[in-house]
Scaffold this active site. Structure first.
Site: not given
Length: 705
Positions: A280-282
């Site tokens: 989910m970092r993107a």
């Protein structure tokens, strides 16, 4: 090392020619450090470092507590600061620091050094801060970040994830805050980054030298003007620098008021899902980048164009599925996704635009000079030297005479016409695609090395399992506590010990001797002759070599590629850390002609001789991919055996991957392996999941020999 404040002014950021994406990415991080930093990928001589170093002059000054070595903020000092508690210390304002991390830095230089002798004898935590402490609330810049040693990468990952650095030595621990803007530059030809570190960079940009003559002229003109009079050149750009600095401050002030609506969030989530990025970092980075883009444009609401630009900066390095995938983004697919999940509601078109002609993030700034807002007088010098000329071709092995009677084909095969070397002559076949890569068995170099940290062969390293103790050779590394106590214990009465503490002298200290694994130089010598192509095996052979290249990437090896066919051998890829370059050369490899095996081995001997002089500690592993035939030049078999014995006499560890196929096998690859004092394995045995293969290593074969 920390950038020193000297009398020579830094090259102005606004004077950098072109490179709009790079400048925009750096400025977005200046507006919102939460974006997560920038990775700059590009060829040498493209002003990557110049632009990064110039950024620090645009960052706002920071308030720090006077005398604190860890840059604690007066409003919220770190409660665990080693220099605390601070009380009511004086407040100082200082410029934002840019700290450079050298590729060859030690662990103590990065995280700091703890005086173990004083800790044991006096109970004092005498701590000397490292580069992570210097970079707190500033910029940490790593040039050639892809060449950074693995143990330093691990420390960077920990600090970036936790916002703090921990230094522990045998139960003595020091912690301090370490929140910084991480900026790295790299040349992809020298190898890729580990996926874990790659994902830590918020944005990535690709830079290349302009091919437009006028722009190149302007680069040279400005650079020459700066070199001739740095102070005068900086003064001429002072107004543009001040204007850009003011725009950054205005965008920072506006940032908390920017609204990221549900429609934009849906587009961000849909885009990340469409490109199948991991985790989910993107999504989070895209949201922060889009918000910063809106603030940079002077708007209070995120628009679709902000989401699109954020995707182009935040996703290319996150969509790679394996090390051989080039970073990039399909813009048509991006536009289709944004359109499909676009909003019908008002997108804030009535929001006021910023002062200046455009105000948009991708257009000109307040004075018409690009995304950085730095209008450029056309008459001054440039950011960096013009790109270096292409690398000179390395000399190839001289062709040898090859009057040779064609070999009789095996039963059921058509004879392969022979061809001249590498010239497109009769008999040469077009390159075929590689087969699917697979997980290979680990091939080791025998003995105990002392090379760079890696994951292939046994070696004495700074990290790994402890195997013994020794007196420190220079600065104390990892303390061996029990050996130190044993060395100090017999002398306690003579030293007048009266309390509970142990009286420890410098001569008592012992450091741990550790054993881990090293990276090697894996030199591939690949048979590309007609005997390989005639049996329709080249696709499988390329698949095997591609698998070995992937294994070399994972084990942190350098690799080189030699091919032989016709009457000579070619160094298709000089030793490098870029397995991507090796995969590209392998894919383009044509086949055909005779089999000058001796030329391939002699070329390998020459390459290894040169590399041994360059880096004597990196041990080589020779991987010969062939069916063992030798048909090029006079007495081809005799010459091949002589070349093999030459390599064996120098102790070169080797593996022969036997590519022979068909119902009748001559066993020539096995004979070659015996001459090399190496091991021979078939393509099937190379697979790690082969149930019929024995566990083979170079060590085992050499013992058997």
């Amino acid at each position: 090392m920390t950038t020193a404040h000297n009398t020579t002014p830094q090259y102005p950021f606004t004077a950098v020619v072109g490179m709009d994406d790079l400048r925009l990415a750096l400025l977005l991080n200046a507006v919102s450090p939460a974006v997560g930093g920038v990775l700059v990928r590009g060829e040498k001589g493209t002003a990557k470092s110049t632009a990064v170093r110039a950024l620090s002059a645009l960052m706002p000054a920071v308030d720090v507590i006077g005398g604190c070595r860890f840059a604690c903020a007066p409003a919220a000092p770190d409660p665990g600061c080693p220099d605390g508690p601070h009380g009511t210390g004086a407040v100082e304002e200082r410029p934002t620091r840019m700290v450079e991390l050298p590729v060859g830095a030690s662990e103590d230089r990065l995280v700091g050094a703890l005086d173990i002798e004083r800790a044991l004898s006096e109970g004092v935590k005498a701590f000397e801060p490292g580069l992570l402490a210097d970079a707190h609330r500033g910029i940490l810049y790593v040039d050639e970040v892809n060449l950074l040693h693995d143990h330093l990468v691990d420390l960077l990952l920990d600090a970036a994830a936790m916002g703090a650095s921990y230094v522990e030595r045998e139960g003595v621990s020091v912690r301090h805050a370490a929140r910084f803007l991480l900026v790295g530059t790299m040349n992809p030809e020298e190898g890729e980054l580990r996926p874990q570190l790659l994902d830590r960079f918020g944005l990535t940009v690709e830079v290349a030298a302009s091919r437009e003559p006028e722009q190149r002229v302007e680069v040279v003109r400005r650079r020459l003007a700066y070199d001739a009079d740095p102070a005068g050149f900086a003064a001429r750009w002072a107004a543009e620098e001040d204007a850009l600095r003011g725009r950054i401050a205005a965008a920072r002030e506006l940032l908390p008021r920017v609204t990221l609506g549900d429609a934009a969030l849906r587009q961000i989530a849909a885009t990340c899902a469409a490109f199948e990025v991991d985790g989910m970092r993107a999504d989070i980075v895209m949201a922060r980048t889009a918000t910063a883009l809106a603030a940079w444009a002077g708007r209070t609401e995120v628009r679709e164009e902000d989401v699109r630009q954020a995707a182009l900066l935040a996703l290319p390095h996150r969509r790679r599925r394996n090390p051989f995938d080039a970073p990039g983004l399909d813009e048509d697919k991006l536009d289709q996704t944004l359109e499909e999940f676009g909003a019908d509601e008002d997108t804030g078109d009535d929001d006021p635009e910023p002062d200046g002609p455009d105000g948009g993030p991708g257009g000109e700034g307040p004075d018409g000079g690009g995304p950085d807002g730095g209008g450029q007088p056309p008459q001054e010098g440039g950011p960096e030297e013009s790109p270096l000329p292409p690398e000179a071709e390395l000399p190839h092995q001289q062709d040898r005479e090859a009057p040779q009677t064609p070999q009789a084909p095996e039963q059921g095969e058509r004879p392969e016409p022979e061809s001249a070397p590498q010239g497109g002559a009769a008999g040469e076949k077009a390159a075929v695609g590689a087969g699917e890569p697979f997980r290979t068995r680990r091939l080791d170099v025998p003995g105990l090395g002392e090379g760079a940290d890696g994951r292939r062969s046994r070696a004495r390293t700074a990290h790994g399992r402890t195997t013994g103790a020794r007196r420190p050779q220079g600065a104390l590394g990892k303390l061996h506590l029990s050996a130190t106590v044993q060395a100090a214990a017999p002398h306690q009465r003579a030293r007048g010990r009266s309390g509970q503490g142990l009286v420890v002298r410098r001569d008592d200290l012992r450091e741990a001797v550790r054993e881990g694994r090293e990276g090697n130089l894996v030199l591939f010598v690949v048979d590309a002759s007609g005997s390989m192509a005639a049996r329709k095996r080249m696709s499988a052979v390329k698949g095997a070599v591609l698998s070995l290249l992937l294994d070399a990437y994972q084990r942190r090896d350098k690799i080189g590629l030699i091919t032989f066919r016709g009457t000579g051998a070619e160094l298709a890829l000089p030793p490098t850390s870029s397995v991507e370059a090796g995969a590209a050369r392998l894919e383009q490899l044509p086949t055909g002609g005779r089999t000058p095996l001796s030329e391939g081995l002699l070329r390998a001997h020459e390459v290894l001789r040169v590399e041994r002089m360059r880096d004597a500690s990196r041990r080589p592993l020779l991987v010969v991919v062939t069916d063992g035939r030798a048909t090029g030049g006079p007495e081809p078999v005799v010459r091949a055996n002589r070349a093999a014995r030459l390599l064996a006499g120098e102790g070169t560890a080797s593996v022969v991957v036997d590519c022979e196929a068909g119902p009748v096998r001559l066993g020539l690859a096995g004979e070659l392996a015996r001459e090399l004092q190496g091991t021979a394995i078939t393509l099937d045995e190379l697979r790690a999941d082969s149930v019929s293969a024995l566990v083979r290593t170079v060590q085992g074969n050499r013992k058997a020999a």
